[in-house]
Design a protein around this motif. Structure first.
Motif, short mmCIF file in Angstrom:
data_model
loop_
_atom_site.label_atom_id
_atom_site.label_comp_id
_atom_site.label_asym_id
_atom_site.label_seq_id
_atom_site.Cartn_x
_atom_site.Cartn_y
_atom_site.Cartn_z
N SER A 67 0.83 -1.21 0.00
CA SER A 67 0.00 0.00 0.00
C SER A 67 0.87 1.26 0.00
CB SER A 67 -0.94 0.00 1.20
OG SER A 67 -0.20 0.05 2.40
N THR A 70 2.26 1.60 -3.58
CA THR A 70 1.22 2.03 -4.51
C THR A 70 0.85 3.49 -4.32
OG1 THR A 70 0.34 -0.22 -4.51
CG2 THR A 70 -1.10 1.51 -5.35
N SER A 71 0.68 3.91 -3.09
CA SER A 71 0.30 5.30 -2.84
C SER A 71 1.43 6.26 -3.22
CB SER A 71 -0.09 5.50 -1.38
OG SER A 71 1.01 5.26 -0.54
N LEU A 73 3.77 5.79 -5.63
CA LEU A 73 3.81 5.88 -7.09
C LEU A 73 2.61 6.62 -7.65
CD1 LEU A 73 5.14 2.40 -8.25
CD2 LEU A 73 6.22 4.62 -8.52
N LEU A 74 1.45 6.38 -7.08
CA LEU A 74 0.24 7.05 -7.55
C LEU A 74 0.32 8.56 -7.33
CD1 LEU A 74 -2.54 6.49 -8.80
CD2 LEU A 74 -3.43 6.44 -6.47
N SER A 75 0.81 8.97 -6.18
CA SER A 75 0.92 10.41 -5.93
C SER A 75 1.98 11.04 -6.82
CB SER A 75 1.24 10.67 -4.46
OG SER A 75 2.52 10.20 -4.13
N PHE A 77 2.77 10.10 -9.90
CA PHE A 77 2.22 10.22 -11.24
C PHE A 77 1.12 11.28 -11.32
CE2 PHE A 77 4.35 6.24 -12.17
CZ PHE A 77 4.80 6.50 -13.44
N THR A 78 0.24 11.34 -10.32
CA THR A 78 -0.84 12.32 -10.38
C THR A 78 -0.35 13.74 -10.12
OG1 THR A 78 -1.44 11.87 -8.08
CG2 THR A 78 -2.66 10.69 -9.80
#
Length: 88
Positions: A67, A70-71, A73-75, A77-78
């Motif tokens: 988790s 994932t969080s 990498l997601l932050s 990219f966004t």
């Protein structure tokens, strides 16, 4: 897109790669040293003895820290990559 922006994005991506990989690499290091010490103390030289505990420990740590990875990498990219692609 300036050269400084590219270098800053690359620097940030490399730092995120270090942050994401550090739990797995540290557990692999600790498990390897522990098993190596055990092998040196008992004179047991079995190849699977070094491989199986490391893989097991890394799978557990990967499952626990998934988790976080994932969080992160997601932050990245966004917040960073998608605005660069959109031209912002």
């Amino acid at each position: 897109m300036t050269e400084g922006l590219i270098f800053d994005t690359l620097r940030q991506a490399l730092w995120i790669a270090v942050m994401i990989s550090s739990p797995l690499l540290s557990v692999a290091l600790i498990a390897g040293v522990t098993v190596g010490l055990f092998q040196a103390l008992t004179s047991v030289q079995e190849m699977t003895l070094t491989f199986v505990p490391k893989v097991g420990a890394m799978l557990i740590v990967f499952w626990v820290s998934m988790s976080f990875m994932t969080s992160t990498l997601l932050s990245f990219f966004t917040d960073r990559i998608i605005p660069l692609i959109a031209g912002g």
